[in-house]
Design an enzyme around this catalytic site. Structure first.
Site, mmCIF file in Angstrom:
data_model
loop_
_atom_site.group_PDB
_atom_site.id
_atom_site.type_symbol
_atom_site.label_atom_id
_atom_site.label_comp_id
_atom_site.label_asym_id
_atom_site.label_seq_id
_atom_site.Cartn_x
_atom_site.Cartn_y
_atom_site.Cartn_z
ATOM 1 C CG ASP A 1 0.074 -20.316 18.113
ATOM 2 O OD1 ASP A 1 0.458 -21.046 17.177
ATOM 3 O OD2 ASP A 1 -0.286 -19.143 17.936
ATOM 4 C CG ASP B 1 0.341 -18.516 11.064
ATOM 5 O OD1 ASP B 1 -0.819 -18.647 11.507
ATOM 6 O OD2 ASP B 1 1.346 -18.478 11.795
#
Length: 718
Positions: free
Chosen positions: A513, A446
């Site tokens: 997301d 990430d």
């Protein structure tokens, strides 16, 4: 295939031709479009004046005042260049070791230019990929002089075409709204698409198209940092498109004997945007994604993030993993919160050691999950550092900061200075220890903030952004070489770094997301304009959706997620028995058709950016089977006659057509000729009745089909 006759060079693919003429001092495009077998009469394609032709690159400093592709400033301050063509030949292709590059072809058309005043050699290599109709361009600049020069602009690729009635198609957005299609009419104007965030960005993806009725040209970059694409139409009837590193805050000192390599550029031609997208996806699948996971089935995963966030225990994780195994999932991913003292997003980034009080021992936790029949995966964010961390207390100099200035904080974190080889070494060792200790078979990498406070005491300011990316690629390259069997998934606040550079090391990327089915159908459609579904992470999450608050049926969420790599992101221990049974059936169907869903030829259906319906169809290579999902986004009382077309099927074949019910069962409804399904308007009658509007809020309305080739019905005797 490359052909050379005299001073003419043809780069030929299955369906396209590019013709380049090498003149006495410069080379120019004469043609790029549908395949032509015989170029007799090429003089008809030449410009009236040499200076008005179609250039492969354009230096600043002459009489061309359009957008330049290269600007070099001498040590004395002058910025004029006069590159003269010195040689043109078919040669062995050479790629820069420090940058990712496409693969699969050994030969290129190599053009070498020289500026006699500054003693600079410019090299362009053009490589044709016949199987996907793509042409790649590798550009490099060599300082053959005795003094340093300063490279302030160096585009990877410049394409020029006749005509000024094009639109620049871009894929823009932001967090949770990535890659939304926009069209910008040129008509004697200029339009740019650029990132300033340090990443390829969720704001403006590096893939763009020049398009008009009947033709389109796609351009992409094998790069993950700041980029810029600019399109300009002029009064000579030409349109220029350049793409490369963003010249904002870029100035590279090129010393005597040194070479600068631009990121690779990719060109694709098609008769439509859809054809360009199809060819670009093939290129990515065949010549960018590599290693063990190229065209290999990806596991169905369960990720605990939205199910637990930071609030979990070993027992809770094991309970979710047990439900995942019972449902048929193959991989469990332990997300953020397993390391340091990480109970919130305010601490511990950089401390990649087990939070044993929470996990009960990460190594034994991983073993216990594997004992359930699941693979084990883990989340990391290695480019970041928390000020409340042991790493920061020991090495504050590792953080990206400008001396005497208070740093900009995003998500309570700073970035590590990956322009520093010492920091690169730390990141490589830290991630290696995590993979080795947990025996992880999947790693989610990430990157949750944008780049600010760019400074390194050993790096010139104008070189920082690019040196950071080179440092990142160095870490990736070493990790992939050390752990070739690990499935790496890129992530950057969702889809903030969805590009060909990342895909050269990590075969899949978390698309966004935002897991809301309504928004995801648009986000995935925009992503699929350039990137295949086998690269797009797509999860079924809980309702109400954590990003939007919308409620959609489990079936709708699943069908949208089938447009990518299927995963589930929720606390499965809170699911009802009915929901768990449905999930088990969904996973079984996905596994049965996984090669088709992940690696079939993908076709966008409808219009996700303003049309009344959208969706996708993925069809096997031999077109013997296909799966399609149609999504209608708006419900109106009394509405009827919503209809769809199914592009991508074999028009000359008969198909058995099966319809999926809301419960996940299939029922054959008819057989139909492919041409009818592609060109006709197929009724979606009853689609609104499949979704209980009262139980959902702001829902979408899905319909799924299976198409299987069958024998044509026998004609009745007259």
């Amino acid at each position: 295939m490359l052909k050379n006759k005299g001073n003419f060079f043809v780069l030929e693919t299955a369906h396209t031709s590019m013709l380049i003429r090498a003149g006495e001092t410069r080379a120019e495009y004469l043609y790029y479009g549908d395949k032509i077998g015989d170029f007799t009469g090429t003089e008809l394609l030449e410009a009236e004046e040499e200076a008005c032709g179609l250039s492969l690159f354009s230096p600043w400093g002459g009489t061309d005042f359009r957008e330049p592709s290269i600007l070099v400033r001498s040590a004395e301050g002058g910025a004029a260049c006069d590159f003269r063509l010195k040689s043109a030949r078919i040669a062995k292709r050479e790629c820069a070791e420090e940058l990712p590059c496409s693969y699969g072809e050994e030969k290129c058309v190599r053009l070498e230019y020289f500026d006699g005043v500054q003693k600079l050699k410019l090299i362009l290599q053009l490589t044709a990929y016949a199987d996907c109709d793509a042409v790649c361009v590798n550009a490099s600049l060599v300082n053959a002089g005795k003094k340093p020069v300063y490279l302030e602009r160096f585009a990877s690729v410049q394409a020029e075409v006749w005509g000024k009635d094009f639109s620049l198609i871009t894929y823009d957005g932001g967090w949770a709204s990535e890659r939304q299609r926009h069209a910008h009419k040129l008509d004697l104007g200029k339009c740019e698409n650029a990132s300033f965030t340090g990443t390829s960005s969720n704001r403006h993806n590096p893939f763009v198209m020049l398009a008009r009725e009947g033709e389109a040209y796609g351009v992409n970059l094998v790069y993950s940092g700041n980029h810029r694409e600019a399109a300009e139409a002029d009064d000579s009837g030409r349109t220029r498109l350049i793409a490369g590193i963003n010249p904002f805050s870029f100035s590279w000192e090129l010393n005597a004997g040194e070479t600068f390599h631009a990121p690779e550029g990719v060109l694709v031609y098609g008769k439509s945007e859809e054809e360009v997208s199809l060819r670009m996806r093939r290129f990515v699948s065949r010549h960018i994604v590599r290693g063990k996971w190229k065209e290999k089935e990806r596991p169905v995963l369960v990720n605990n993030w939205e199910g637990t966030y930071f609030d979990f225990t070993r027992e809770r994780i094991l309970d979710i993993a047990k439900k995942a195994a019972e449902a048929g999932a193959e991989l469990f991913v332990l997300d953020d919160g397993w390391f340091g003292k990480r109970d919130s997003d305010r601490c511990s980034l950089g401390d990649w050691v087990d939070y044993a009080q929470k996990t009960g021992g990460i190594e034994s936790l991983a073993d216990e999950i594997r004992a359930m029949g699941l693979k084990f995966g883990i989340w990391v964010e290695p480019e970041m550092i928390s000020e409340d961390s042991d790493l920061y207390r020991k090495h504050p100099e590792y953080a990206m900061k400008i001396p005497k200035r208070e740093p900009v904080r995003m998500r309570y974190q700073l970035m590590l200075n990956l322009a520093d080889p010492q920091v690169q070494g730390y990141v490589f060792r830290a991630v290696s220890r995590v993979i080795t200790a947990t025996k992880a078979e999947y790693v989610k990498w990430d990157h949750n903030r944008m780049m600010t406070d760019c400074f390194d005491k050993n790096t010139r300011g104008g070189e920082y952004y690019h040196r950071y990316i080179l440092g990142l690629y160095s870490v990736f390259r070493k990790l992939v070489e050390r752990f070739p069997k690990v499935l790496f998934e890129g992530c950057a606040s969702g889809g903030d770094r969805f590009d060909l550079g990342i895909l050269s090391y990590m075969p899949q990327i978390w698309t966004s997301d935002n897991t809301d089915a309504r928004d995801r159908i648009r986000i995935q459609a925009g992503t699929a304009a350039a990137y295949p579904q086998s690269t797009m992470g797509a999860h079924v999450s809980a309702v109400p959706n954590h990003q939007t608050g919308n409620r959609n049926s489990l079936e709708a969420r699943f069908l949208v997620a089938c447009g990518g790599l299927l995963g589930y992101e929720s606390d499965l221990t809170k699911a009802t028995e009915e929901e768990l049974s449905a999930i088990k059936k969904q996973i079984a169907f996905y596994k049965e058709h996984r090669m088709l869903l992940q690696f079939g030829e993908y076709h966008a259906l409808g219009d996700a950016f303003g049309g009344e319906w959208a969706g996708y169809l993925t069809v096997s290579e031999d077109k013997s089977s296909a799966f399609a999902v149609v999504i209608v986004s708006e419900y109106r009382l009394g509405r009827s006659n919503v209809r769809a077309k199914f592009a991508g099927l074999d028009e000359k074949a008969y198909y058995r057509v099966s319809l999926r019910s809301p419960s996940g069962d299939w029922k054959e409804v008819c057989t139909a000729y492919g041409e009818l399904l592609v060109k006709g308007s197929v009724s979606l009658g009853g689609i609104f009745g499949d979704t209980n509007v009262a139980e959902n809020s702001n829902p979408v309305f899905p319909r799924a089909y299976l198409f299987e080739k069958c024998a044509a019905p026998k004609k009745k005797q007259s």
